[in-house]
Write an enzyme that holds these catalytic residues in place. Structure first.
Site, PDB file in Angstrom:
ATOM      1  N   HIS A  46       0.989  -1.154   0.135  1.00 41.31           N
ATOM      2  CA  HIS A  46      -0.152  -0.279   0.217  1.00 41.31           C
ATOM      3  C   HIS A  46       0.775   1.815   0.217  1.00 41.31           C
ATOM      4  O   HIS A  46       0.229   2.374   0.040  1.00 41.31           O
ATOM      5  CB  HIS A  46      -1.165   0.184   1.194  1.00 41.31           C
ATOM      6  CG  HIS A  46      -1.969  -0.868   0.979  1.00 41.31           C
ATOM      7  ND1 HIS A  46      -2.520  -1.228   0.419  1.00 41.31           N
ATOM      8  CD2 HIS A  46      -2.325  -1.998   1.868  1.00 41.31           C
ATOM      9  CE1 HIS A  46      -3.541  -2.421   0.238  1.00 41.31           C
ATOM     10  NE2 HIS A  46      -3.334  -2.448   1.548  1.00 41.31           N
ATOM     11  N   ARG A  71       7.097  -5.461   2.975  1.00 41.35           N
ATOM     12  CA  ARG A  71       5.922  -6.377   2.472  1.00 41.35           C
ATOM     13  C   ARG A  71       6.212  -6.446   1.091  1.00 41.35           C
ATOM     14  O   ARG A  71       6.075  -5.365   0.653  1.00 41.35           O
ATOM     15  CB  ARG A  71       4.830  -5.419   3.692  1.00 41.35           C
ATOM     16  CG  ARG A  71       3.386  -5.993   2.845  1.00 41.35           C
ATOM     17  CD  ARG A  71       2.125  -5.914   3.545  1.00 41.35           C
ATOM     18  NE  ARG A  71       2.022  -4.628   3.644  1.00 41.35           N
ATOM     19  CZ  ARG A  71       0.662  -4.661   4.131  1.00 41.35           C
ATOM     20  NH1 ARG A  71      -0.204  -5.265   4.460  1.00 41.35           N
ATOM     21  NH2 ARG A  71      -0.370  -3.248   3.859  1.00 41.35           N
ATOM     22  N   ASP A  85      17.302 -10.600  -3.407  1.00 42.34           N
ATOM     23  CA  ASP A  85      18.695  -9.910  -4.507  1.00 42.34           C
ATOM     24  C   ASP A  85      19.016  -8.771  -3.602  1.00 42.34           C
ATOM     25  O   ASP A  85      20.068  -8.577  -3.583  1.00 42.34           O
ATOM     26  CB  ASP A  85      18.570 -10.302  -5.613  1.00 42.34           C
ATOM     27  CG  ASP A  85      18.940 -11.602  -6.100  1.00 42.34           C
ATOM     28  OD1 ASP A  85      19.293 -12.835  -5.242  1.00 42.34           O
ATOM     29  OD2 ASP A  85      18.828 -12.180  -6.937  1.00 42.34           O
ATOM     30  N   GLU A 150      -5.286 -12.535   6.492  1.00 40.69           N
ATOM     31  CA  GLU A 150      -6.795 -12.057   6.501  1.00 40.69           C
ATOM     32  C   GLU A 150      -8.089 -11.740   5.408  1.00 40.69           C
ATOM     33  O   GLU A 150      -8.701 -11.545   5.153  1.00 40.69           O
ATOM     34  CB  GLU A 150      -6.334 -10.516   5.784  1.00 40.69           C
ATOM     35  CG  GLU A 150      -4.713 -10.671   4.866  1.00 40.69           C
ATOM     36  CD  GLU A 150      -3.605  -9.293   4.447  1.00 40.69           C
ATOM     37  OE1 GLU A 150      -4.575  -8.515   4.861  1.00 40.69           O
ATOM     38  OE2 GLU A 150      -3.081  -9.336   3.678  1.00 40.69           O
ATOM     39  N   ASP A 176      -8.598  -5.603   6.474  1.00 41.10           N
ATOM     40  CA  ASP A 176      -8.988  -7.051   5.228  1.00 41.10           C
ATOM     41  C   ASP A 176      -9.950  -7.405   5.675  1.00 41.10           C
ATOM     42  O   ASP A 176     -11.350  -8.304   5.095  1.00 41.10           O
ATOM     43  CB  ASP A 176      -8.219  -7.340   4.347  1.00 41.10           C
ATOM     44  CG  ASP A 176      -7.372  -6.272   3.662  1.00 41.10           C
ATOM     45  OD1 ASP A 176      -8.666  -5.813   2.871  1.00 41.10           O
ATOM     46  OD2 ASP A 176      -5.816  -5.986   3.985  1.00 41.10           O
TER      47      ASP A 176
END
Length: 263
Positions: A46, A71, A85, A150, A176
């Protein structure tokens, strides 16, 4: 050099207090990194982040005592490979609803023969540009995979998700979950709270760390008392906006100011 301090901290079973980073800015991340939080989430779901902005924030947090968690927007294998990586060691993956999804994520963060991560870290920051001996073997041990439950489906499958070897923790996404239960924007609705509390208890009873994020101090303290171990208690954007509005209001400016009187 490869030791993942967040994963080690989870193993200690001590509560960890975190903050969400949505500004997508390395300078802001540096400030948050010195504020005293145990862990910080660089939010690619988000927040307006991309691979390079996450890289810059990871670099900014190298000297911070706070542990960075990244995230991702989604749990795609190609995306996981890229973020590992650039040096992310702890990944938080949203919307994990089934055991099969969790198993696929475990394979995505591990090298063959135990997984499917591509062998390209020799040219990447993660291996200190090929200066870490046996990087692939060490990386598999130190990557920390956190999955978000969620939805109602995720809670129905929670036992199966918890049984997946390689899932290092389960994070409840309350906003959520509330929406999926028909209570959008009503986190304090009794059915939502009952579902959250039952899930937290189940996760900890299974011997895995449980996490959650809310901006409600009373709820956070309640979740900690139930055994939630990694709890995020706010976000950089909300704290920044709140502080600025409070300052403007003292001079009769900003949202809610009327006739020069402020809030």
């Amino acid at each position: 050099m490869l030791k993942n301090p967040f994963k080690a901290a989870l193993a200690s079973r001590k509560p960890l207090i975190g903050l969400w980073l949505n500004m997508a800015d390395a300078y802001a991340a540096s400030m948050a990194g010195q504020a005293g939080f145990d862990w910080l989430v660089i939010d690619g779901e988000h927040g307006p982040n991309d691979l390079r902005s996450v890289l810059h924030q990871l670099q900014a947090l190298e000297s911070s005592p706070s542990f960075p968690v990244v995230r991702l927007p989604v749990g795609e294998k190609w995306m996981i490979k890229q973020f590992l990586d650039i040096g992310a060691q702890t990944l938080l993956i949203p919307m994990v609803d089934t055991r099969e999804q969790a198993e696929a994520l475990v394979r995505a963060v591990r090298y063959p023969p135990y997984g499917e991560r591509g062998m390209g870290a020799a040219v990447a920051r993660a291996s200190r540009f090929n200066t870490i001996d046996d990087y692939a073997q060490a990386a598999d041990r130190e990557v920390c995979l956190l999955v978000q439950a969620e939805t109602r489906q995720a809670l129905e499958n929670l036992d199966a998700i918890l049984s997946v070897d390689g899932v290092d923790g389960v994070f409840i996404g309350p906003a959520d979950l509330a929406a999926d239960m028909g209570f959008a924007g009503q986190l304090d609705a009794e059915p939502v709270q009952q579902a959250i509390e039952a899930a937290l208890v189940k996760i900890t009873a299974a011997g895995k760390p449980a996490g959650i994020l809310t901006f409600d101090e009373n709820l956070n303290k309640r979740y900690l008392s139930l055994g939630a171990q990694f709890v995020a208690v706010g976000g950089d954007v909300t704290e920044f906006v709140t502080a600025l509005r409070r300052l403007a209001s003292r001079y009769g400016r900003g949202v809610g100011a009327e006739n020069g009187k402020g809030y």
